[in-house]
Design a protein around this motif. Sequence first.
Motif, short mmCIF file in Angstrom:
data_model
loop_
_atom_site.label_atom_id
_atom_site.label_comp_id
_atom_site.label_asym_id
_atom_site.label_seq_id
_atom_site.Cartn_x
_atom_site.Cartn_y
_atom_site.Cartn_z
N UNK A 193 -10.48 -6.28 -2.95
CA UNK A 193 -11.24 -7.22 -3.57
C UNK A 193 -12.58 -6.17 -4.38
N UNK A 194 -12.85 -5.17 -3.34
CA UNK A 194 -13.96 -4.42 -3.88
C UNK A 194 -13.27 -3.52 -4.97
N UNK A 195 -12.33 -2.88 -4.86
CA UNK A 195 -11.54 -1.94 -5.80
C UNK A 195 -11.34 -2.78 -7.09
N UNK A 196 -10.64 -4.04 -6.73
CA UNK A 196 -10.36 -4.94 -7.87
C UNK A 196 -11.70 -5.40 -8.62
N UNK A 197 -12.76 -5.13 -8.23
CA UNK A 197 -14.14 -5.60 -8.92
C UNK A 197 -14.42 -4.76 -10.02
N UNK A 198 -13.82 -3.31 -10.16
CA UNK A 198 -14.02 -2.46 -10.90
C UNK A 198 -13.77 -2.87 -12.55
N UNK A 199 -14.70 -2.96 -13.28
CA UNK A 199 -14.38 -3.59 -14.85
C UNK A 199 -13.27 -2.73 -15.54
N UNK A 200 -13.33 -1.33 -15.23
CA UNK A 200 -12.30 -0.55 -16.01
C UNK A 200 -10.85 -0.68 -15.35
N UNK A 201 -10.83 -0.86 -13.95
CA UNK A 201 -9.41 -1.05 -13.53
C UNK A 201 -9.17 -2.58 -14.08
N UNK A 202 -9.94 -3.52 -14.10
CA UNK A 202 -9.48 -4.94 -14.59
C UNK A 202 -8.96 -4.73 -15.99
N UNK A 203 -9.66 -3.89 -16.83
CA UNK A 203 -9.35 -3.79 -18.26
C UNK A 203 -7.97 -3.16 -18.29
N UNK A 204 -7.66 -2.21 -17.49
CA UNK A 204 -6.42 -1.61 -17.65
C UNK A 204 -5.34 -2.42 -17.09
N UNK A 205 -5.43 -3.14 -16.19
CA UNK A 205 -4.47 -4.15 -15.71
C UNK A 205 -4.12 -5.33 -16.74
N UNK A 206 -5.26 -5.40 -17.34
CA UNK A 206 -5.24 -6.65 -18.61
C UNK A 206 -4.53 -5.92 -19.66
N UNK A 207 -4.32 -4.85 -20.17
CA UNK A 207 -3.99 -4.31 -21.29
C UNK A 207 -2.48 -4.06 -21.29
N UNK A 208 -1.86 -3.88 -20.05
CA UNK A 208 -0.39 -3.58 -20.02
C UNK A 208 0.36 -4.06 -18.83
N UNK A 209 1.62 -4.34 -18.84
CA UNK A 209 2.17 -4.61 -17.62
C UNK A 209 2.24 -3.41 -16.73
N UNK A 210 2.06 -3.51 -15.39
CA UNK A 210 2.24 -2.64 -14.47
C UNK A 210 3.35 -2.57 -13.43
N UNK A 211 3.73 -1.43 -12.92
CA UNK A 211 4.77 -1.47 -12.04
C UNK A 211 4.28 -0.24 -10.84
N UNK A 212 4.19 -1.08 -9.63
CA UNK A 212 3.39 -0.41 -8.49
C UNK A 212 4.45 -0.13 -7.39
N UNK A 213 3.98 1.04 -6.73
CA UNK A 213 4.38 1.18 -5.14
C UNK A 213 3.35 1.85 -4.42
N UNK A 214 3.42 1.83 -3.34
CA UNK A 214 2.21 2.26 -2.28
C UNK A 214 2.82 3.57 -1.70
N UNK A 215 1.57 4.53 -1.24
CA UNK A 215 1.64 5.58 -0.40
C UNK A 215 1.21 5.16 0.92
N UNK A 216 0.33 5.92 1.31
CA UNK A 216 -0.30 5.64 2.78
C UNK A 216 -1.46 5.06 2.68
N UNK A 217 -2.42 5.34 2.23
CA UNK A 217 -3.91 4.81 2.33
C UNK A 217 -3.83 3.34 2.07
N UNK A 218 -2.80 2.72 1.63
CA UNK A 218 -2.85 1.20 1.73
C UNK A 218 -2.61 0.74 2.96
N UNK A 219 -2.20 1.48 4.08
CA UNK A 219 -2.16 1.00 5.20
C UNK A 219 -3.13 2.01 6.16
#
Length: 528
Positions: free
Chosen positions: A220-246
């Motif tokens: 939620x902290x990361x998602x609160x960033x307005x520029x990250x929100x704008x990039x998500x809202x502008x295009x569809x994303x395809x995501x995959x994780x690496x290590x730091x997500x855990x």
Amino acid sequence: MDRLEFLRLSGKAAVLSLGLTIASTLKGGKPTFAEESNPFNHQSYPFTLGVASGDPLPDGVVLWTRLAPDPLNGGGMPHYDVPVKWEMALDADFNKIVKHGVEFARNQLGHSVHVEVEGLQPNTVYYYRFRTGPETSPVGRTKTLPPFASDVAKMSFAFVSCQNWQAGYYTAYEHLAKEDLDLVFHLGDYIYEGGVDTSAVRQHNSPKILTLEDYRNRHALYRSDVHLQAAHAAFPWAVTMDDHEVENNYAGLHPDQKHTLEEFIKQRAAGYQAYYEHMPLRRSSLPYGANMQLYRRLNYGNLVDFHILDTRQYRDDQANGDGKKPPTPESMDPSRSLMGAEQERWLLDGLGQSRARWNVLAQQVFFAVRDFKSGVGEQLSMDAWDGYPANRDRILNFIQERNLSNFVVITGDVHNSWANELKADFKNPNSANIGVEFVGTSISSGGDGSDSGNAAVLAENPHIKFYNNYRGYVRCTVTPDHWQADYRVVPYITRPGAHVATRASFVVENGKQELNKIYDAPITVTSV
């Protein structure tokens, strides 16, 4: 460890039942009219984390949001499911609504919403929004893929990775949101799990995270960033994780830190669930305890097949105690795998059956050989494909045997920009090229960076054609005849407001597995 043993241990840790409960919950029916008309009593705006879309198909896409009026303290929602209305339209004013419905924001999934919309037109831009009670979300824009196997003249996409909140501002996303793109790939390290750094540009909101609520608050902290929100809202994303997500440098069920197996299974299950809750992923990626299906394909007409990998969940433990080490019999063991046997078979089957002009591995860690030691001997990263060379050789040998042209790897992880030619024999600079690799820098991890050249590594690895240490993203434009990769960088991220510039551009021509640099210019740093 085989899958049955893994599931046994997951059940022993009481996290498999959690995944089963979530899956059972999601099989519930649609909300009734009474439920829809009686939402929770809103105390504050619930769409604080924005909206997103992802995993597009020719006839559908995933829409995402999460209700979180108090996002950094567990979300602030009541402990029951809440119905959320969604709408899709051909225009941003929603005068031409083409799809609508109601979906639950599930308490069991942190009140996240994942709508798998079907029946859309291919290669079409749509706008979407959510409503609950009197509140309406921001408007998002998305786009479906062209029809399967159809002729496609052009596509544009960008790929990103590594966005450590504490390292600086997401200025790169501010610029990425203004690009003309069909799709964005995120290749891992969406969040970082570490604790508070008192010298950080922007501090995390908690100590090192371990529990589901910890991971939710960090996302939620990361998602609160307005520029990250704008990039998500502008295009569809395809995501995959690496290590730091855990946890940093974990490998399968081998943690980097000192945990018991049961403790780490619980932590991994918490990290996977929170990741799913905050990403526009399909129900097929719903975590099953500490297991999560992430590798998958996106087919962009007959132009590009994207093979999205998971190089963390199934890998053998890093050889030689991890780190940068010389190769040993352990690292060279032909049975070692970065992908796991099942994912490797899936990849080779997909590559063998592909009829697309370009075949892309969208994945996490450095694929080409990267020797850090000048002169005699080698020093290689045991966390990258260099620590699993037999797995890499099987892929490159398969491509060479099948005469599969236009093989491209896109990579994150290392917080620098690189451009590599993939050799049949990396020890022989004159051997044939099998493909190319574009490695993207980080969004913020690593701080401001510099325009340094890393001359020693480039000299030791002649197949590596470019290096740069600024932050940013890679923009790719693909046609049947050529692939152009533009390294888009910002000169600083420890303060906001940096401009973006193209640091270098490379072109790969159809049927030719070599990098042609068409642009290379240092960027200027604007003073405060």
